[in-house]
Enzyme design. Sequence first.
Site, short mmCIF file in Angstrom:
data_model
loop_
_atom_site.label_atom_id
_atom_site.label_comp_id
_atom_site.label_asym_id
_atom_site.label_seq_id
_atom_site.Cartn_x
_atom_site.Cartn_y
_atom_site.Cartn_z
N ARG A 47 0.88 -1.11 0.01
CA ARG A 47 0.09 -0.10 -0.04
C ARG A 47 0.97 1.32 0.12
O ARG A 47 0.58 2.30 -0.53
CB ARG A 47 -0.87 0.04 1.23
CG ARG A 47 -1.89 1.25 1.33
CD ARG A 47 -2.98 1.18 2.23
NE ARG A 47 -2.70 0.21 3.57
CZ ARG A 47 -2.22 1.27 4.59
NH1 ARG A 47 -2.15 2.64 4.55
NH2 ARG A 47 -2.09 0.63 5.74
N TYR A 99 -16.73 17.52 -16.38
CA TYR A 99 -16.93 16.01 -16.43
C TYR A 99 -18.10 15.62 -15.45
O TYR A 99 -18.14 15.87 -14.08
CB TYR A 99 -15.74 14.97 -16.21
CG TYR A 99 -15.96 13.89 -16.15
CD1 TYR A 99 -16.44 13.10 -16.90
CD2 TYR A 99 -15.33 13.23 -14.73
CE1 TYR A 99 -16.79 11.62 -16.80
CE2 TYR A 99 -15.48 11.84 -14.68
CZ TYR A 99 -16.16 11.15 -15.70
OH TYR A 99 -16.30 9.70 -15.55
N ASP A 171 -7.11 19.14 -15.56
CA ASP A 171 -7.46 17.83 -16.20
C ASP A 171 -7.05 17.64 -17.48
O ASP A 171 -7.52 18.33 -18.28
CB ASP A 171 -8.94 17.34 -15.77
CG ASP A 171 -9.23 16.03 -16.14
OD1 ASP A 171 -8.56 15.26 -16.96
OD2 ASP A 171 -10.47 15.48 -15.70
N LYS A 196 -7.78 6.10 -19.70
CA LYS A 196 -8.19 6.62 -21.21
C LYS A 196 -7.09 6.43 -21.93
O LYS A 196 -6.52 5.44 -22.22
CB LYS A 196 -8.45 8.11 -21.03
CG LYS A 196 -9.70 8.30 -19.99
CD LYS A 196 -11.06 7.26 -20.34
CE LYS A 196 -12.21 7.92 -19.47
NZ LYS A 196 -12.14 7.64 -17.96
#
Length: 375
Positions: A47, A99, A171, A196
């Site tokens: 982690r 978005y 972004d 993406k």
Amino acid sequence: MKNSIDTDMIIDNKRGKEYDTANQPLYYSTAFLRPSLDDEEAHLYVRNSNPNREKLEEKLARLENGKYGFAFNSGMSAITAALMTFSPGDHVIMPSDMYGGTYELSKTILKRYQLNLTAVDQSNLYSVANAVTKDTKAIYIETPSNPTLKVTDIKKIVEIAKKNNLITIVDNTFMTPLGQSPLSLGVDIVVHSATKFLGGHSDVLAGAVIVNDEEIKNSLQELQVVMGMGLGTYDCWTLNQHLKTLSIRWKQSTENTDKLYEFFKSHEGITNIYYPGEDKLHLSQASHGGAVISFRIKDESKAQVFVDKLNIPLVSVSLGGVESILSHPKTSSHKALTEEERQDRGITDGLFRLSVGIEDADDLISDIRQALDSI
């Protein structure tokens, strides 16, 4: 000698030293050997860090011309982490056409977190400057925006931010680091849905945040580790692999998009085209129009008929894959908005967003033409 980005995405300076294979090994373990009890640099627990994430984050930082890269377990985790570096009561200026996922986040979790957000049309610089209050800490930008690809002047927003001692966040998912470099324009934080274009194969869920400032870096690192938001080992390895072909994927997709843009301009079945490839402001801060193009069909009542006739594009959600993906914002990414909000943003029944893949451009055009002609 400093390598190009294309080369850096492929080679690993640990190859031939820590391993002798073409690809970095998959370190599929939750715990690591401690060479000594006081070794602060060693990997300890998955982690916190692991070799696959370490290499990926080095690549992400290099891609965006930044110092520190962070790999998160989704694009929304990356956006959430960037916004959670602020405190309850702080104010952030958001884009009015943000978005859909960011919109939902702002209306739910961040609202309970007592982060105050104001959405404004960021193409109007006066509106942005006028939205600054004594509690404002940051300006969050999406350019080009989703799904109508509106352009925001990054440099001018940075000027407003610096004048008011604010942080800027961009972004950069739609343009990728190959098409637009916000940190080089003075931005403080860059976020990506790495699901993406960075991933590019529609098979890994990931997010990225890249920064230069050490204080912001420390805040992001704390969030990533304490809240368990880091990208898993296997996904880090997979994304590392996919970044090797980012440059050639991006080149093919953008070339295809230019051809599709010319086709859409000539077809009478299309009433509106949204694409920044000829926008002077956009091209002053980016190298290309990108690989996403939105359009509105003339007969909006035939939206379902149109998609039923298509054979090549995947009619779905998401973007940035090697396959072309056609999305319907009204019923997917922006479904959470009210009908009034959608109408105000031009998100109607006939609006589609096409993420252009690497198929043969002529085949794509032929398929879309026959679908348009059928309605």
